[in-house]
Design a protein around this motif. Structure first.
Motif, PDB file in Angstrom:
ATOM      1  N   GLY A  35       0.814  -1.213   0.000  1.00 16.72           N
ATOM      2  CA  GLY A  35       0.000   0.000   0.000  1.00 16.72           C
ATOM      3  C   GLY A  35       0.845   1.260   0.000  1.00 16.72           C
ATOM      4  O   GLY A  35       0.542   2.227  -0.707  1.00 16.72           O
ATOM      5  N   TYR A  36       1.931   1.266   0.778  1.00 17.21           N
ATOM      6  CA  TYR A  36       2.836   2.415   0.807  1.00 17.21           C
ATOM      7  C   TYR A  36       3.463   2.635  -0.565  1.00 17.21           C
ATOM      8  O   TYR A  36       3.547   3.770  -1.036  1.00 17.21           O
ATOM      9  CB  TYR A  36       3.920   2.186   1.868  1.00 17.21           C
ATOM     10  N   GLU A  37       3.888   1.541  -1.194  1.00 16.74           N
ATOM     11  CA  GLU A  37       4.521   1.655  -2.510  1.00 16.74           C
ATOM     12  C   GLU A  37       3.529   2.162  -3.549  1.00 16.74           C
ATOM     13  O   GLU A  37       3.867   2.971  -4.398  1.00 16.74           O
ATOM     14  CB  GLU A  37       5.091   0.295  -2.928  1.00 16.74           C
ATOM     15  N   ARG A  38       2.288   1.717  -3.491  1.00 18.50           N
ATOM     16  CA  ARG A  38       1.267   2.168  -4.445  1.00 18.50           C
ATOM     17  C   ARG A  38       0.895   3.626  -4.203  1.00 18.50           C
ATOM     18  O   ARG A  38       0.629   4.372  -5.146  1.00 18.50           O
ATOM     19  CB  ARG A  38       0.011   1.307  -4.330  1.00 18.50           C
ATOM     20  N   LEU A  39       0.886   4.056  -2.936  1.00 18.32           N
ATOM     21  CA  LEU A  39       0.480   5.417  -2.595  1.00 18.32           C
ATOM     22  C   LEU A  39       1.579   6.432  -2.911  1.00 18.32           C
ATOM     23  O   LEU A  39       1.309   7.479  -3.493  1.00 18.32           O
ATOM     24  CB  LEU A  39       0.117   5.480  -1.111  1.00 18.32           C
ATOM     25  N   PHE A  40       2.824   6.113  -2.561  1.00 25.35           N
ATOM     26  CA  PHE A  40       3.913   7.071  -2.701  1.00 25.35           C
ATOM     27  C   PHE A  40       4.887   6.751  -3.827  1.00 25.35           C
ATOM     28  O   PHE A  40       5.740   7.560  -4.145  1.00 25.35           O
ATOM     29  CB  PHE A  40       4.696   7.176  -1.388  1.00 25.35           C
ATOM     30  N   GLY A  41       4.818   5.576  -4.412  1.00 27.91           N
ATOM     31  CA  GLY A  41       5.712   5.212  -5.503  1.00 27.91           C
ATOM     32  C   GLY A  41       6.992   4.576  -5.003  1.00 27.91           C
ATOM     33  O   GLY A  41       7.288   4.546  -3.812  1.00 27.91           O
ATOM     34  N   TRP A  42       7.751   4.079  -5.930  1.00 30.82           N
ATOM     35  CA  TRP A  42       9.020   3.412  -5.622  1.00 30.82           C
ATOM     36  C   TRP A  42      10.119   4.458  -5.501  1.00 30.82           C
ATOM     37  O   TRP A  42      10.293   5.283  -6.384  1.00 30.82           O
ATOM     38  CB  TRP A  42       9.338   2.423  -6.745  1.00 30.82           C
ATOM     39  N   PRO A  43      10.913   4.461  -4.440  1.00 33.07           N
ATOM     40  CA  PRO A  43      11.965   5.474  -4.285  1.00 33.07           C
ATOM     41  C   PRO A  43      13.083   5.272  -5.310  1.00 33.07           C
ATOM     42  O   PRO A  43      13.456   4.150  -5.644  1.00 33.07           O
ATOM     43  CB  PRO A  43      12.481   5.256  -2.864  1.00 33.07           C
ATOM     44  N   ASP A  44      13.633   6.381  -5.787  1.00 30.37           N
ATOM     45  CA  ASP A  44      14.692   6.322  -6.783  1.00 30.37           C
ATOM     46  C   ASP A  44      15.953   5.648  -6.247  1.00 30.37           C
ATOM     47  O   ASP A  44      16.663   4.983  -6.991  1.00 30.37           O
ATOM     48  CB  ASP A  44      15.049   7.730  -7.274  1.00 30.37           C
ATOM     49  N   TRP A  45      16.229   5.797  -4.962  1.00 32.75           N
ATOM     50  CA  TRP A  45      17.443   5.220  -4.412  1.00 32.75           C
ATOM     51  C   TRP A  45      17.374   3.704  -4.333  1.00 32.75           C
ATOM     52  O   TRP A  45      18.381   3.044  -4.128  1.00 32.75           O
ATOM     53  CB  TRP A  45      17.782   5.834  -3.064  1.00 32.75           C
TER      54      TRP A  45
END
Length: 59
Positions: A35-45
């Motif tokens: 859910g966190y990944e879908r809400l905020f996206g995948w971090p570039d790092w």
């Protein structure tokens, strides 16, 4: 057929309540991360950089 034998053994000897809570906690953590990944996206790092193979020419 093997799954039926495993289901029979599991029905005769179910897991302990602590094991059920552990599996449920792991599932909840995975769902929260999803859910966190879908809400905020995948971090570039955390994204891997593509590296070209040595000696290979890309046109």
């Amino acid at each position: 057929m093997m799954w039926l034998l495993r289901a029979k053994r599991w029905a005769q000897n179910p897991p302990s309540w602590d094991r059920v809570k552990l599996v449920a906690a792991i599932v909840v953590i995975c769902l929260l991360l999803f859910g966190y990944e879908r809400l905020f996206g995948w971090p570039d790092w955390l994204t891997l950089d593509r590296v070209r193979a040595p000696g290979r020419v890309v046109r």
